[in-house]
Design an enzyme around this catalytic site. Structure first.
Site: not given
Length: 191
Positions: A101, A103, A119, A128-129, A162
Site C-alpha cells: 500500500k 501509504s 501462481d 508477507l515478507e 500450482y
C-alpha cells in the site's frame, strides 16, 4: 491483462476467485486490498551462524502472536514473515501480484522482499515478507490493510497450475506465515 474492479467482482461472484473472508469495500479500481493476520514469524538470529537455503533450519524462525488487541512492533532494519488475513484461491487461468500500500510504503514499510507473485491454482494465506526501512519502529495492527492483490488473466489456462503434482507446490494450503522450504527443492548449477 490486468483485471478491473468490475472483472474482479465478476470472478468472485461466479466462484472462480475466492477471497475468504470477502469484504466488497476492499475492491479497488484494479486490485483488491488484503489485511494483516495476527501471526508473525520472527528470526532467531542466535540459532545459526548463517542462513543456508540448501538445508532445513527448523529453529530459524519462531511464531509470535501479539496479546489481545496489541500491535506487533517492527523495529528499524527488522525482517519478519506475516500473512494475509484472507485465504486466496485462484483458478488455473489467473495469476496475481501482491503489491504494498502506497501509504505504508511512505512510512518505510516493505510488504514483500521478492516473492510478490502468486501462481494460478494457488490456495492459501499469502505469506508477507515485511521489512522496516524507517528509522522508527512501526506498529503493525492485526486486521489493518497491508497490501493489494492485482489479478492477471493468462493467455490460456496453466497446463500444470500450482498445486499440481508436477511442481511440488510446497506452500499450497498454507496457514499463517510459512517459513522457507527452499531446502525441499534446492537447485544449484555448477558454474
Amino acid at each position: 491483462m490486468l483485471l478491473s474492479d468490475k472483472d474482479i467482482r465478476a470472478e468472485i461472484d461466479n466462484g472462480r476467485v475466492r477471497i475468504d473472508p470477502f469484504d466488497d469495500s476492499m475492491v479497488q479500481p484494479s486490485s483488491i486490498d488484503v489485511r494483516l493476520d495476527r501471526y508473525f514469524r520472527v528470526f532467531e538470529n542466535h540459532r545459526y551462524p548463517h542462513i543456508d537455503p540448501s538445508v532445513e533450519q527448523v529453529d530459524l524462525t519462531r511464531l509470535v502472536e501479539p496479546e489481545g488487541d496489541e500491535p506487533f512492533i517492527l523495529h528499524p532494519g527488522e525482517f519478519v514473515l506475516a500473512s494475509t488475513y484472507e485465504v486466496v484461491s485462484l483458478p488455473d487461468d489467473l495469476a496475481s501480484r501482491l503489491e504494498g500500500k502506497s501509504s505504508l510504503g511512505r512510512l518505510g514499510l516493505v510488504t514483500h522482499s521478492t516473492a510478490g507473485f502468486i501462481d494460478p491454482g494457488f490456495s492459501g494465506h499469502v505469506t508477507l515478507e515485511l521489512s522496516n526501512l524507517a528509522t522508527l519502529p512501526i506498529k503493525l495492527w492485526p486486521g489493518m490493510k497491508i497490501g493489494q492483490l492485482c489479478l492477471f488473466r493468462l493467455t490460456s489456462p496453466a497446463e500444470h497450475p500450482y498445486g499440481s503434482e508436477r511442481y511440488g507446490s510446497r506452500y499450497q494450503g498454507q496457514r499463517g506465515p510459512t517459513a522457507s522450504r527452499s531446502f525441499l527443492n534446492f537447485h544449484r548449477t555448477q558454474v
